[in-house]
Design an enzyme around this catalytic site. Structure first.
Site, short mmCIF file in Angstrom:
data_model
loop_
_atom_site.label_atom_id
_atom_site.label_comp_id
_atom_site.label_asym_id
_atom_site.label_seq_id
_atom_site.Cartn_x
_atom_site.Cartn_y
_atom_site.Cartn_z
N ASP A 10 2.61 -21.12 11.96
CA ASP A 10 1.78 -19.96 11.96
C ASP A 10 1.78 -19.19 10.58
O ASP A 10 2.39 -19.74 9.62
CB ASP A 10 2.74 -18.99 12.67
CG ASP A 10 1.80 -17.72 13.13
OD1 ASP A 10 0.64 -17.78 12.90
OD2 ASP A 10 2.46 -16.84 13.69
N GLY A 11 0.72 -18.52 10.35
CA GLY A 11 0.40 -17.83 8.93
C GLY A 11 -0.64 -18.48 8.03
O GLY A 11 -0.73 -17.92 6.92
N GLY B 138 -3.68 -17.87 8.33
CA GLY B 138 -4.73 -16.96 8.19
C GLY B 138 -4.29 -15.67 6.87
O GLY B 138 -4.73 -15.36 6.16
N ARG B 139 -2.87 -15.50 7.42
CA ARG B 139 -2.31 -14.33 6.25
C ARG B 139 -2.39 -14.90 4.97
O ARG B 139 -2.44 -14.30 3.86
CB ARG B 139 -0.96 -13.97 6.86
CG ARG B 139 -1.23 -12.85 7.71
CD ARG B 139 0.06 -12.42 8.66
NE ARG B 139 0.12 -13.57 9.68
CZ ARG B 139 1.06 -13.75 10.29
NH1 ARG B 139 2.25 -12.97 10.40
NH2 ARG B 139 1.39 -14.84 11.39
N TRP B 140 -1.96 -16.43 4.81
CA TRP B 140 -1.46 -17.04 3.61
C TRP B 140 -3.21 -16.87 2.83
O TRP B 140 -3.09 -16.66 1.75
CB TRP B 140 -1.31 -18.49 3.76
CG TRP B 140 -1.07 -19.55 2.49
CD1 TRP B 140 0.04 -19.57 1.94
CD2 TRP B 140 -2.33 -20.26 1.97
NE1 TRP B 140 -0.39 -20.56 1.01
CE2 TRP B 140 -1.58 -20.66 0.81
CE3 TRP B 140 -3.60 -20.30 2.15
CZ2 TRP B 140 -2.39 -21.65 -0.09
CZ3 TRP B 140 -4.35 -21.38 1.54
CH2 TRP B 140 -3.77 -21.65 0.28
N ARG C 257 -10.08 -18.13 6.18
CA ARG C 257 -9.25 -18.32 7.24
C ARG C 257 -9.28 -19.96 7.05
O ARG C 257 -8.40 -20.49 7.32
CB ARG C 257 -9.70 -17.80 8.39
CG ARG C 257 -9.10 -16.32 8.81
CD ARG C 257 -9.33 -15.79 10.24
NE ARG C 257 -8.58 -16.29 11.06
CZ ARG C 257 -7.24 -16.19 11.13
NH1 ARG C 257 -6.82 -15.18 10.47
NH2 ARG C 257 -6.46 -16.79 12.19
N HIS D 49 -6.32 -22.86 7.01
CA HIS D 49 -6.36 -23.81 8.18
C HIS D 49 -6.33 -25.17 7.25
O HIS D 49 -5.40 -26.16 7.58
CB HIS D 49 -7.29 -23.94 9.17
CG HIS D 49 -7.16 -22.86 10.07
ND1 HIS D 49 -5.94 -22.10 10.37
CD2 HIS D 49 -8.03 -21.80 10.53
CE1 HIS D 49 -6.14 -21.15 11.01
NE2 HIS D 49 -7.50 -21.08 11.30
N THR E 158 -3.59 -23.44 24.35
CA THR E 158 -4.55 -23.05 25.44
C THR E 158 -5.40 -21.95 25.03
O THR E 158 -6.43 -21.72 25.36
CB THR E 158 -3.99 -23.17 26.80
OG1 THR E 158 -2.74 -22.43 26.74
CG2 THR E 158 -3.52 -24.79 27.24
N LEU F 56 9.53 -42.12 12.42
CA LEU F 56 9.36 -40.64 12.82
C LEU F 56 8.11 -40.89 13.84
O LEU F 56 6.90 -41.41 13.70
CB LEU F 56 8.85 -39.87 11.61
CG LEU F 56 8.41 -38.44 11.77
CD1 LEU F 56 9.69 -37.48 12.45
CD2 LEU F 56 7.68 -37.66 10.56
N ARG G 99 9.89 -21.48 13.53
CA ARG G 99 8.72 -20.80 13.30
C ARG G 99 8.30 -20.38 12.06
O ARG G 99 9.21 -19.58 11.44
CB ARG G 99 8.53 -19.70 14.52
CG ARG G 99 7.18 -18.86 14.53
CD ARG G 99 6.91 -17.99 15.80
NE ARG G 99 5.64 -17.57 15.49
CZ ARG G 99 4.95 -17.11 16.72
NH1 ARG G 99 5.34 -17.52 17.72
NH2 ARG G 99 3.64 -17.06 16.24
N GLU H 75 18.15 -24.38 19.36
CA GLU H 75 18.53 -23.27 18.14
C GLU H 75 17.03 -22.95 17.38
O GLU H 75 16.18 -23.56 17.47
CB GLU H 75 19.16 -24.06 17.32
CG GLU H 75 20.72 -24.48 17.60
CD GLU H 75 21.30 -23.14 18.28
OE1 GLU H 75 21.40 -22.26 17.60
OE2 GLU H 75 22.29 -23.68 19.23
C1 FPP Z 1 -1.59 -20.39 12.93
O1 FPP Z 1 -2.31 -19.81 11.67
C2 FPP Z 1 -2.17 -21.75 12.83
C3 FPP Z 1 -2.87 -22.42 14.03
C4 FPP Z 1 -4.03 -21.76 14.76
C5 FPP Z 1 -2.46 -23.70 14.06
C6 FPP Z 1 -2.02 -24.59 13.05
C7 FPP Z 1 -3.28 -25.33 12.63
C8 FPP Z 1 -3.11 -26.21 11.46
C9 FPP Z 1 -2.03 -26.34 10.84
C10 FPP Z 1 -4.46 -26.95 10.97
C11 FPP Z 1 -4.91 -28.04 11.58
C12 FPP Z 1 -3.98 -29.02 12.37
C13 FPP Z 1 -3.99 -30.12 12.28
C14 FPP Z 1 -3.01 -30.74 13.37
C15 FPP Z 1 -4.91 -31.12 11.23
P1 FPP Z 1 -3.09 -18.36 12.03
O2 FPP Z 1 -4.62 -18.38 12.06
O3 FPP Z 1 -2.66 -17.78 13.64
O4 FPP Z 1 -2.36 -17.47 10.81
P2 FPP Z 1 -2.33 -15.78 11.19
O5 FPP Z 1 -1.27 -15.32 12.28
O6 FPP Z 1 -1.72 -15.72 9.71
O7 FPP Z 1 -3.66 -15.45 11.27
#
Ligand code: FPP
Length: 228
Positions: free
Chosen positions: A10-11, A13-15, A23, A27, A56, A121, A173, A192
């Site tokens: 997660d994160g 978008g914020r990054w 955004r 990604h 989903t 792996l 997470r 855990e």
């Molecule tokens: C959350 O960031 C991340 C996702 C929506 C999923 C993770 C996707 C990737 C790592 C990129 C593509 C995946 C692969 C397998 C190549 P967010 O947009 O929810 O962030 P935010 O909460 O900061 O807005």
């Protein structure tokens, strides 16, 4: 010892927002970080790495963002294939992957087939995945078999998406949120949990080391009174 690590990435978008980027840039950076995480996992002796890439619920995001994510998934399956072969990584997926666009499915299926004998792996990517959907899909498989005999937990597992993969020992997470977001609801029962404020695109060997150190200091009892 962590045999199976699950991560809610997660994160992104914020990054990106913090850097004045889009955004999509977030990604992209997140997708690049998967290789970093995989190599760190191999060094740590982890055998299974399950990554929550697309839920989903994520289909409800703006069309453009969904398209970017699907593009990154295809690209990942193609461009990371040589690295996966070099590092002994097997690729698998869980989820309602039939919902993905053809290009993504084709690229994934090719990489899954090419890497099927690798065993250093296993990277298991959750795509169009929901924990509730997984349980409902399992129930529907049972109904389709017209089974009438009662079922127990051990047998039920055989109807989940990846029955042969042991349950995660640890869930990480990133980016601070304290929720499961419909991830591996069955499989995480005794895992855990470790939440870091680090955004996914900044996740590296050090973040993993901190999580593994925290895991190492815990006593897992699986509901019993086992003091070890
Ligand atoms: C959350 O960031 C991340 C996702 C929506 C999923 C993770 C996707 C990737 C790592 C990129 C593509 C995946 C692969 C397998 C190549 P967010 O947009 O929810 O962030 P935010 O909460 O900061 O807005």
């Amino acid at each position: 010892m962590v045999n199976h690590l699950a991560i809610i990435m997660d994160g992104n978008g914020r990054w990106a927002e913090e850097r004045g980027l889009t955004r999509s840039d977030g990604h992209k950076a997140g997708a690049r970080q998967i290789g970093v995480a995989a190599r760190a996992a191999i060094k740590a002796g982890i055998k299974y790495l399950t990554l929550y890439a697309f839920s989903t619920e994520n289909w409800k995001r703006p069309k453009d963002e969904v398209a970017v994510l699907m593009g990154l998934i295809s690209e990942f399956a193609k461009s990371e294939l040589p690295n996966m072969m070099r590092d002994g990584v097997r690729l698998r997926t869980i989820g309602r992957t039939a919902d993905l666009p053809l290009a993504a499915r084709t690229a994934l299926e090719f990489a899954i087939k090419q890497t099927e004998k690798n065993d250093t792996l296993t990277i298991n990517i959750a795509l169009s995945y929901g924990g509730r959907a997984e349980i409902v899909d399992a129930v529907n498989k049972i109904i389709a078999e017209k089974r009438t005999a009662p079922i127990d937990e051990k047998e039920f597992v055989n109807y989940l998406y990846a029955p042969d993969i042991p349950d995660p020992d640890l869930l990480i997470r990133t980016s601070g949120e304290l929720r499961l977001s419909n991830f591996l609801l069955w499989e995480l029962s005794y895992s855990e949990l470790y939440v870091t404020n680090t955004y996914w695109p900044d996740f590296d060997e050090n973040t993993l080391a901190e999580a593994l150190a925290s895991f190492g200091s815990r006593k897992r009892r699986f509901g019993g009174l086992n003091k070890k």
